[in-house]
Design a protein around this motif. Structure first.
Motif, short mmCIF file in Angstrom:
data_model
loop_
_atom_site.label_atom_id
_atom_site.label_comp_id
_atom_site.label_asym_id
_atom_site.label_seq_id
_atom_site.Cartn_x
_atom_site.Cartn_y
_atom_site.Cartn_z
N HIS A 114 -7.15 -13.49 -6.88
CA HIS A 114 -5.78 -13.64 -7.19
C HIS A 114 -5.31 -14.79 -8.06
CE1 HIS A 114 -1.31 -13.90 -5.26
NE2 HIS A 114 -1.46 -14.21 -6.42
N HIS A 137 -3.02 -15.92 -11.95
CA HIS A 137 -2.17 -15.77 -12.98
C HIS A 137 -2.57 -16.42 -14.30
CE1 HIS A 137 1.09 -14.17 -9.99
NE2 HIS A 137 0.06 -15.05 -9.37
N LYS A 141 -3.57 -11.57 -13.06
CA LYS A 141 -2.28 -10.76 -13.23
C LYS A 141 -1.39 -10.97 -14.47
CE LYS A 141 -2.07 -11.73 -8.26
NZ LYS A 141 -2.53 -10.45 -7.72
N HIS A 150 2.38 -9.17 -3.25
CA HIS A 150 2.77 -10.73 -3.07
C HIS A 150 3.95 -10.53 -1.79
CE1 HIS A 150 1.35 -11.87 -6.80
NE2 HIS A 150 1.41 -13.21 -6.75
N HIS A 174 -0.69 -14.31 0.19
CA HIS A 174 0.25 -15.28 0.47
C HIS A 174 0.20 -15.27 2.10
CE1 HIS A 174 1.83 -17.05 -3.05
NE2 HIS A 174 2.11 -15.96 -3.62
N ASP A 189 -4.96 -18.44 -6.48
CA ASP A 189 -3.60 -18.32 -7.06
C ASP A 189 -3.20 -19.11 -8.02
OD1 ASP A 189 -1.11 -17.07 -7.35
OD2 ASP A 189 -0.06 -17.93 -5.59
#
Ligand code: NIG
Ligand code: FE
Length: 403
Positions: free
Chosen positions: A81, A83, A145, A241, A264, A315
């Motif tokens: 995960h 970004h 992502k 998410h 999460h 994340d």
């Protein structure tokens, strides 16, 4: 084809229970053979010579030999995960938060503006820097992502750039409703229309996964269901998410749609836990988020005891969690989420692989990719025991040294 023998491994974590002790399949005094970018064999050091002969990887004199010097060797981390394609940062927002402000999903919009303003070359250079940073910290597989473009062209650009550096690309057009739609009556539903139509069509060819931020301030359960179902119809597999900022129905939506992972899981009801335990959906915990938003840590213990498969990921993003360090996340999971060092290591390797539905990474047994990390320490326990200390000595991805 060169065969490499990595020997003098004081402790080898294979994540293959049939090969060694416990769920992490641990072996002492071990060795590992790499051929053609994959693990050809792993086992007790005393058996290495016969394995080379049996597998026809010899002659012994032609095998390249490396010593781990008695250190611990683990599978490369699988960070399921992130970004990583964005412009700017939000250090000022973090600073304000540490002064008492609360984290809000709306902060994403400031990164959208910075990302739209960045050139392809700027985003590519940043991505390359992050990949080097990940390798140096032992991560050999990363999911990336989109979600900071939020227009057809801008999202297409982000998934395309992400696909240049990883196979694990996720279309997250439904990250938040962009400012130009948020100000309109019915703007959120109109934006979902765009995401599930033209934007999905432009992004799906570059992506493997579809994701949605199912949360108050982002997308409702009904909107999230539309996004995920459209993604599934376009050939993408779902991940979600959910339950980051408060309890909600996103976890059960993820289970209902057979999502590979729900991420999460900060606020879980007993029903959520039971639904996860009865499913093949992985619960991905993101310790960096609670650390940097001062939300309460969810209990990994509660999930594992209920029989849920747990992954840990970073994340990495400029808002809620700007760490790219899996060792840091392991340390927090052990310190604050009730996980043992072995459970946290498993979650950061095999758990991440499960969250990406991959069987070729996250383990070090025959047939797996030769993605491995040699630590500077005799045990992986040190990852939690010595937080913040760089303990990664050498890293191989597909059998090639990357750090
Ligand atoms: O996973 N939760 C939604 N998205 C990111 C945060 C993005 C941001 O704050 O920029 C996350 O935490
Ligand atoms: Fe995220």
């Amino acid at each position: 084809m060169t065969t490499t023998l990595l020997s003098d491994i004081g402790l080898l974590v294979t994540n293959e229970p049939a090969l060694g002790a416990g769920p992490t399949g641990e072996l002492t005094d071990a060795a590992l053979l790499i051929a053609d970018g994959t693990v050809a064999w792993s086992g007790a050091a005393v058996d290495a010579a016969s394995a080379i002969a049996e597998l026809g990887l010899g002659p012994l004199s032609a095998v390249q030999r490396l010593s781990a010097g008695g250190a611990c060797v683990i599978p490369g981390f699988v960070d399921s995960h992130s970004h990583l394609v964005f412009g700017g940062d939000r250090a000022a927002e973090f600073e304000a938060r540490m002064g008492g402000r609360t984290y809000e999903a709306g902060g994403i919009r400031s990164t959208v503006a910075a990302t739209r303003a960045a050139s392809d070359e700027e985003l590519r250079a940043r991505l390359a820097g992050f990949i080097a940073e990940l390798h140096a910290q032992g991560t050999t597989t990363v999911e990336i992502k989109s979600g900071y473009g939020l227009s057809v062209e801008a999202e297409e650009r982000l998934v395309r750039l992400a696909a240049e550096v990883t196979d694990e690309v996720t279309f997250l057009g439904a990250h938040v409703v962009p400012a130009e739609y948020a100000s309109r009556e019915n703007g959120a539903d109109e934006y979902v229309e765009l995401v599930t139509g033209e934007m999905l069509a432009a992004c799906a060819p570059h992506a493997k996964w579809v994701d949605v931020f199912c949360e108050t301030g982002a997308f409702t359960v009904a909107q999230s269901r539309r996004v995920l179902q459209a993604g599934i119809a376009a050939g993408l597999a779902p991940r979600v998410h959910a339950s980051q900022l408060g309890p909600g129905d996103g976890v059960r939506l993820a289970v209902e749609l057979g999502a590979a992972s729900v991420d999460h899981c900060t606020y879980l009801s007993d029903e959520d836990v039971a639904a996860l335990a009865a499913s093949s959906t992985v619960a991905t915990l993101l310790p960096g988020v609670e650390f940097s938003t001062r939300q309460p840590y969810p209990s990994g213990r509660r999930l594992i005891d209920a029989g849920v498969t747990v992954a840990i990921a970073c994340d990495t993003n400029p808002g809620s969690s700007f760490t790219s360090s899996m060792p840091f996340c392991i340390a927090v999971a052990v310190r604050d989420m009730g996980m043992t060092p072995a459970e946290a290591l498993w979650a950061a390797t095999a758990g991440g692989a499960a969250a990406l539905r991959r069987t070729d990474v996250g383990r070090l047994s025959a047939g797996a990719r030769a993605d491995l990390v040699q630590l500077r320490t005799p045990s992986y326990v040190h990852l939690a025991y010595r937080p913040g200390v760089p303990l990664v000595e050498r890293v191989w991805k597909d059998g090639v040294r990357v750090a």
